[in-house]
Write a protein that holds these residues in place. Structure first.
Motif, PDB file in Angstrom:
ATOM      1  N   VAL A   8      11.506   2.048  -0.402  1.00 52.50           N
ATOM      2  CA  VAL A   8      11.156   2.118   1.026  1.00 52.50           C
ATOM      3  C   VAL A   8      12.420   2.157   1.878  1.00 52.50           C
ATOM      4  N   ASN A   9      13.367   1.316   1.546  1.00 49.54           N
ATOM      5  CA  ASN A   9      14.609   1.243   2.327  1.00 49.54           C
ATOM      6  C   ASN A   9      15.397   2.543   2.242  1.00 49.54           C
ATOM      7  N   GLN A  10      15.452   3.150   1.061  1.00 48.78           N
ATOM      8  CA  GLN A  10      16.181   4.406   0.879  1.00 48.78           C
ATOM      9  C   GLN A  10      15.561   5.521   1.714  1.00 48.78           C
ATOM     10  N   ARG A  11      14.236   5.584   1.704  1.00 48.41           N
ATOM     11  CA  ARG A  11      13.568   6.640   2.470  1.00 48.41           C
ATOM     12  C   ARG A  11      13.792   6.449   3.971  1.00 48.41           C
ATOM     13  N   ILE A  12      13.710   5.223   4.436  1.00 51.14           N
ATOM     14  CA  ILE A  12      13.954   4.965   5.860  1.00 51.14           C
ATOM     15  C   ILE A  12      15.391   5.315   6.217  1.00 51.14           C
ATOM     16  N   HIS A  13      16.322   4.922   5.365  1.00 51.95           N
ATOM     17  CA  HIS A  13      17.742   5.208   5.591  1.00 51.95           C
ATOM     18  C   HIS A  13      17.994   6.711   5.668  1.00 51.95           C
ATOM     19  N   ASP A  14      17.284   7.481   4.836  1.00 52.97           N
ATOM     20  CA  ASP A  14      17.476   8.933   4.786  1.00 52.97           C
ATOM     21  C   ASP A  14      16.603   9.681   5.791  1.00 52.97           C
ATOM     22  N   GLY A  15      15.825   8.943   6.585  1.00 55.35           N
ATOM     23  CA  GLY A  15      14.956   9.588   7.558  1.00 55.35           C
ATOM     24  C   GLY A  15      13.769  10.288   6.919  1.00 55.35           C
ATOM     25  N   LYS A  16      13.357   9.825   5.737  1.00 56.84           N
ATOM     26  CA  LYS A  16      12.220  10.400   5.018  1.00 56.84           C
ATOM     27  C   LYS A  16      10.971   9.572   5.295  1.00 56.84           C
ATOM     28  N   HIS A  17       9.887  10.224   5.652  1.00 61.04           N
ATOM     29  CA  HIS A  17       8.678   9.534   6.080  1.00 61.04           C
ATOM     30  C   HIS A  17       7.945   8.897   4.908  1.00 61.04           C
ATOM     31  N   ILE A  18       7.364   7.732   5.182  1.00 62.53           N
ATOM     32  CA  ILE A  18       6.606   7.010   4.168  1.00 62.53           C
ATOM     33  C   ILE A  18       5.374   6.406   4.828  1.00 62.53           C
ATOM     34  N   PHE A  19       4.225   6.556   4.175  1.00 63.84           N
ATOM     35  CA  PHE A  19       2.953   6.064   4.697  1.00 63.84           C
ATOM     36  C   PHE A  19       2.376   5.061   3.711  1.00 63.84           C
ATOM     37  N   LEU A  20       1.935   3.916   4.216  1.00 64.29           N
ATOM     38  CA  LEU A  20       1.409   2.864   3.355  1.00 64.29           C
ATOM     39  C   LEU A  20       0.091   2.354   3.908  1.00 64.29           C
ATOM     40  N   SER A  21      -0.810   1.963   2.994  1.00 61.38           N
ATOM     41  CA  SER A  21      -2.036   1.292   3.402  1.00 61.38           C
ATOM     42  C   SER A  21      -2.164  -0.002   2.623  1.00 61.38           C
ATOM     43  N   THR A  22      -2.816  -0.982   3.207  1.00 57.60           N
ATOM     44  CA  THR A  22      -3.014  -2.257   2.538  1.00 57.60           C
ATOM     45  C   THR A  22      -4.278  -2.923   3.070  1.00 57.60           C
ATOM     46  N   ASN A  23      -4.942  -3.669   2.197  1.00 58.99           N
ATOM     47  CA  ASN A  23      -6.094  -4.474   2.607  1.00 58.99           C
ATOM     48  C   ASN A  23      -5.667  -5.861   3.071  1.00 58.99           C
ATOM     49  N   LEU A  24      -4.376  -6.143   2.984  1.00 59.77           N
ATOM     50  CA  LEU A  24      -3.861  -7.442   3.387  1.00 59.77           C
ATOM     51  C   LEU A  24      -3.611  -7.481   4.893  1.00 59.77           C
ATOM     52  N   SER A  25      -3.685  -8.670   5.455  1.00 60.84           N
ATOM     53  CA  SER A  25      -3.307  -8.849   6.856  1.00 60.84           C
ATOM     54  C   SER A  25      -1.789  -8.900   6.950  1.00 60.84           C
ATOM     55  N   LEU A  26      -1.272  -8.837   8.163  1.00 59.46           N
ATOM     56  CA  LEU A  26       0.182  -8.923   8.329  1.00 59.46           C
ATOM     57  C   LEU A  26       0.697 -10.269   7.845  1.00 59.46           C
ATOM     58  N   ALA A  27      -0.071 -11.333   8.086  1.00 56.47           N
ATOM     59  CA  ALA A  27       0.340 -12.665   7.617  1.00 56.47           C
ATOM     60  C   ALA A  27       0.361 -12.716   6.094  1.00 56.47           C
ATOM     61  N   GLU A  28      -0.623 -12.068   5.456  1.00 53.93           N
ATOM     62  CA  GLU A  28      -0.670 -12.051   3.988  1.00 53.93           C
ATOM     63  C   GLU A  28       0.463 -11.217   3.410  1.00 53.93           C
ATOM     64  N   LEU A  29       0.831 -10.143   4.091  1.00 57.11           N
ATOM     65  CA  LEU A  29       1.976  -9.349   3.651  1.00 57.11           C
ATOM     66  C   LEU A  29       3.255 -10.173   3.687  1.00 57.11           C
ATOM     67  N   LYS A  30       3.429 -10.930   4.761  1.00 55.58           N
ATOM     68  CA  LYS A  30       4.629 -11.773   4.884  1.00 55.58           C
ATOM     69  C   LYS A  30       4.673 -12.829   3.786  1.00 55.58           C
TER      70      LYS A  30
END
Length: 320
Positions: free
Chosen positions: A267-289
Motif C-alpha cells: 500500500v505504501n509503495q503504491r501511494i508513494h508512486d502515485g498508483k491508485h489503490i481501492f480497498l473494501s472492508t466489513n470492519l469499522s474504522l475503530a476495528e481497523l485501528k
C-alpha cells in the motif's frame, strides 16, 4: 497466481521469432546485395586462419577494427539500397533484455517487459468475472432499501446513489485524482464489492490495467512469495498496475506480523508512486485501528485517502 511457465514460453517464442525473421532478411539481402555476405565470408576466413595460426604459437591478430569497419560499411550499403541500417541485426521485441526477460550483468533482475507480461497475466486472471453484470450501467437504485439512515437526513437508497455518483466521477477523473487511496467500509451486504467492480469495469473500458484480489488471497501470495522467486516477482508487480483493488480487508490470515508488514509495504509503495489503490472492508474504522498498527492505518486514513462509509440494511436480504 501467475503461470510463469507460460511467460517463459512467450519470451522463448519471441527470441525464436526474432531469429527466424533475421534469417528471412538475410536470405533477402543475399540476393539483393550479395557483396555484403562475400565480404563477411572473407573476414570470417581471415579470423579462422588467425585462430589456426595461434594454435601453432603465432601471435593472434586483432580483428576488432575490421569488424567495426565491416559493420559501418554494411550499414552504408543497406541505406543506399533503401534498407534500414539495422536490417541485418537481430530485432527483439525488447531492446533492453533481448527478450530474455532479465537485465543486469552481475545481478539479474526482471526486465520491464517481463513485468509487463506478469501485469497482463494478472489482469487476465484477476477475480473480476462478474463485470458484465456488475457495472455502473447495471446499477439499479430500486433494489436498495429506501429507508431513513439515522443522523444522515437521507435514505439508504439516496446515500448509496450519492456514493455511486462519487465513485463514477472518480473513474472519469482517473488517474488525475487528488485522492490515491479509496477505502469503502461498512457491514456486509451494503454494496461495497459491487461498486468496486463497477469502478474496475469502468477503468478497464478506458484502457487501464486493473487487478482485483481478495485480502485473503493476497495474504496467501505473501506466504508463497517467501519460498518462490517467481511468485515474489508477481507480488512486486502488483505495485505497477494502474489500479489495484483489494476486497474484504480484514479477512486475511495474519502470520507473525509478516502479513501486516508486506501489506503495508504494498500500500505504501503504491501511494508513494502515485498508483491508485481501492480497498473494501466489513470492519469499522475503530476495528481497523485495533487490527492493524498505527503506521498502516495512518496510510489508510491519510490526506491522500477518500473514505466512504456504507450504511443501512443488507441489500441482499432486502431483495430476497
Amino acid at each position: 497466481m501467475v503461470d510463469h511457465n507460460t511467460i517463459r514460453q512467450v519470451l522463448d517464442r519471441r527470441r525464436l521469432d526474432a531469429k527466424d525473421a533475421l534469417k528471412r532478411r538475410e536470405e533477402e539481402i543475399k540476393k539483393a546485395v550479395p557483396e555484403i555476405f562475400a565480404r563477411r565470408r572473407e573476414l570470417r576466413a581471415a579470423m579462422a586462419e588467425s585462430a589456426r595460426r595461434a594454435l601453432t604459437g603465432a601471435e593472434p591478430l586483432d580483428f576488432s577494427k575490421d569488424i567495426e569497419k565491416q559493420s559501418r560499411w554494411e550499414q552504408e550499403i543497406l541505406i543506399k539500397k533503401g534498407y534500414p541500417p539495422d536490417y541485418l541485426e537481430i530485432q527483439p521485441v525488447c531492446d533492453l533484455c533481448g527478450d530474455t526477460g532479465y537485465v543486469g550483468d552481475t545481478v539479474r533482475t526482471p526486465c520491464r517487459c517481463h513485468r509487463q507480461l506478469i501485469v497482463e497475466a494478472l489482469c487476465r486472471s484477476s477475480n473480476m468475472a462478474n463485470l458484465d453484470r456488475e457495472n455502473f450501467n447495471s446499477f439499479d437504485p430500486s433494489r436498495i432499501p429506501d429507508i431513513p439512515i439515522n443522523d444522515k437526513g437521507m435514505t439508504q437508497r439516496q446515500h448509496l446513489v450519492r456514493i455511486k455518483d462519487q465513485m463514477q466521477s472518480y473513474t472519469h477523473a482517473f488517474p488525475g485524482n487528488d485522492k490515491i487511496l479509496v477505502l469503502l467500509f461498512g457491514h456486509t451486504g451494503l454494496g461495497k464489492t459491487f461498486l468496486l467492480n463497477c469502478m474496475g469495469k469502468a477503468l478497464l473500458d478506458r484502457g487501464h490495467t486493473v487487478v482485483r484480489i481478495s485480502a485473503f488471497q493476497l495474504a496467501e501470495w505473501f506466504v508463497q512469495s517467501m519460498f518462490d522467486k517467481d511468485n515474489a516477482v508477481s507480488l512486486k508487480t502488483l505495485a505497477e498496475v494502474d489500479a489495484l483493488i483489494i476486497d474484504d480487508l480484514g479477512t486475511e490470515v495474519i502470520r507473525h506480523n509478516s502479513t501486516l508488514e508486506l501489506l503495508f509495504n504494498l500500500v505504501n509503495q503504491r501511494i508513494h508512486d502515485g498508483k491508485h489503490i481501492f480497498l473494501s472492508t466489513n470492519l469499522s474504522l475503530a476495528e481497523l485501528k485495533k487490527r492493524y498498527y498505527e503506521r498502516f492505518t495512518s496510510r489508510l486514513f491519510g490526506d491522500q485517502s477518500l473514505i466512504l462509509e456504507f450504511l443501512g440494511k443488507d441489500i441482499r436480504l432486502y431483495n430476497k
